[in-house]
Design an enzyme around this catalytic site. Structure first.
Site, short mmCIF file in Angstrom:
data_model
loop_
_atom_site.label_atom_id
_atom_site.label_comp_id
_atom_site.label_asym_id
_atom_site.label_seq_id
_atom_site.Cartn_x
_atom_site.Cartn_y
_atom_site.Cartn_z
N LEU A 1 0.82 -1.21 0.00
CA LEU A 1 0.00 0.00 0.00
C LEU A 1 0.86 1.27 0.00
O LEU A 1 0.40 2.35 0.37
CB LEU A 1 -0.97 -0.01 1.20
CG LEU A 1 -1.94 -1.20 1.21
CD1 LEU A 1 -2.84 -1.16 2.44
CD2 LEU A 1 -2.81 -1.21 -0.06
N GLY A 2 2.11 1.11 -0.40
CA GLY A 2 2.95 2.29 -0.61
C GLY A 2 3.43 2.97 0.65
O GLY A 2 3.60 4.19 0.68
N SER B 1 6.35 2.90 2.09
CA SER B 1 7.67 3.53 2.01
C SER B 1 7.59 4.85 1.24
O SER B 1 8.20 5.84 1.63
CB SER B 1 8.70 2.59 1.38
OG SER B 1 8.44 2.42 0.02
N ASP C 1 4.65 5.02 -7.04
CA ASP C 1 4.19 5.15 -5.64
C ASP C 1 4.38 6.57 -5.11
O ASP C 1 3.45 7.17 -4.58
CB ASP C 1 4.96 4.18 -4.73
CG ASP C 1 4.55 2.73 -4.94
OD1 ASP C 1 3.87 2.44 -5.94
OD2 ASP C 1 4.91 1.89 -4.09
C1 MEV Z 1 4.83 -1.34 -6.41
O1 MEV Z 1 3.87 -0.54 -5.71
C2 MEV Z 1 4.58 -1.29 -7.87
C3 MEV Z 1 5.49 -2.12 -8.78
O2 MEV Z 1 5.02 -1.87 -10.10
C4 MEV Z 1 6.96 -1.74 -8.63
C5 MEV Z 1 7.30 -0.37 -9.19
O3 MEV Z 1 6.46 0.25 -9.87
O4 MEV Z 1 8.45 0.07 -8.97
C6 MEV Z 1 5.37 -3.60 -8.50
#
Ligand code: MEV
Length: 309
Positions: free
Chosen positions: A94-95, A97, A140
């Site tokens: 859920l982002g 970080s 993100d």
């Molecule tokens: C992670 O929230 C999303 C991914 O597409 C990785 C990225 O975009 O760096 C899995």
């Protein structure tokens, strides 16, 4: 600066509605900011310091400290002591970080007398994200920085990707359910990279189709076509599963959300052996209440569109 000489910054978490993983390869994605997120508070101190949450393990603490030092350097902030508060589940896709990165960057930039939005915010948040994830696509932290529904596309080479806010005619509401802790994003992304390097044309076909779904979904949002958006989400889940990114636990959650009446449901974020799933609902609250009674960890969030009075 606030009157008492302290600063506050909020970084929302995010869900990817369409396009995770393919976004790493330059295809568009559609993501939305959550109402849950991370709040950073900064006060003057003798030297820059981030008070790292006690709940983190040693590796995560060290990564956070390194990331903060990088952000402090790149924002030219005066010495501040930062504390963090989070309402977001951690390590489930859920982002969290990126939310930490955006919250810290907002505080550091304010203290440096800089603009805590737009390009400076993206630049400082990206420094922190790069420390956490290596080479993230940037979806993100761009979504968290813009704080709304965004269409994002990575630029080839270095630099910031392109992000634009996607206006919605209708409320876009999702139910977010946590299926469990997952493998680190870095691991899932690296395993997929190996498969695509071995069969590049085959994997490019799937990524391209996912990118098309993301653009069709963005158009559906703009037109208020929630059924069209939901259908794109269902197809996207099937393709993520084909890419080896789902699991029986995630699939079961997705099927349960569809049985609850979701217009569309899919895994969100990196996937792997845990993580989170989302369901698109006109009104998610009744399903949230029913699933909580069954022991699910879930909540609802409005990602865009007009708010009810
Ligand atoms: C992670 O929230 C999303 C991914 O597409 C990785 C990225 O975009 O760096 C899995």
């Amino acid at each position: 600066a606030r009157k008492d000489g302290s600063w506050v910054g909020f970084g929302p978490g995010k869900v990817i509605l369409l396009g995770e993983h393919a976004v790493v390869y330059g295809y568009p994605a559609l993501a939305g900011a959550l109402s849950l997120g991370v709040t950073a508070r900064g006060e003057w101190a003798a030297r820059p310091k981030l008070v790292v949450p006690a709940s983190l393990n040693r590796t995560a603490r060290a990564a956070l400290e390194r990331a903060f030092a990088r952000a402090a350097r790149s924002s030219h902030a005066p010495p501040l002591r930062l504390t963090l508060e989070s309402t977001l589940p951690v390590a489930v896709g859920l982002g969290s970080s990126a939310a930490v990165a955006v919250a810290c960057a907002k505080v550091l930039l304010q203290a440096a007398g800089d603009r805590a939005q737009g390009k400076p915010l993206l630049r400082v948040a990206r420094e922190m994200e790069a420390e956490f994830h290596g080479t993230p696509s940037g979806v993100d932290h761009c979504c968290s920085a813009l704080g709304t529904l965004v269409r994002f596309q990575r630029r080839t080479g270095a630099g910031e990707g392109r992000a634009r806010a996607v206006p919605s005619r209708k409320p876009v509401k999702v139910l977010v359910a946590v299926a469990g802790l997952r493998t680190p994003t870095r691991t899932t992304v690296a395993a997929l990279r190996e498969r695509q390097a071995r069969w590049p044309e085959r994997y490019a076909r799937v990524f391209k189709e996912i990118g098309k779904l993301a653009d069709e979904g963005a158009r559906a949002v703009e037109e208020g076509d929630l059924e069209g958006l939901g259908d794109a989400m269902n197809l996207n889940h099937g393709l993520l599963s084909a890419l080896g990114l789902s699991s029986s636990a995630l699939d079961e959650c997705v099927y349960s959300l569809r049985r609850e009446g979701a217009l569309g449901a899919k895994l969100t974020g990196a996937g792997g052996d845990g993580g989170a799933v989302i369901g698109l609902f006109r009104e998610p609250e009744p399903a949230v209440a029913r699933l909580r009674r069954q022991g699910w960890t879930c909540f609802s969030s409005q990602l865009g569109g007009p708010l009810a009075l």
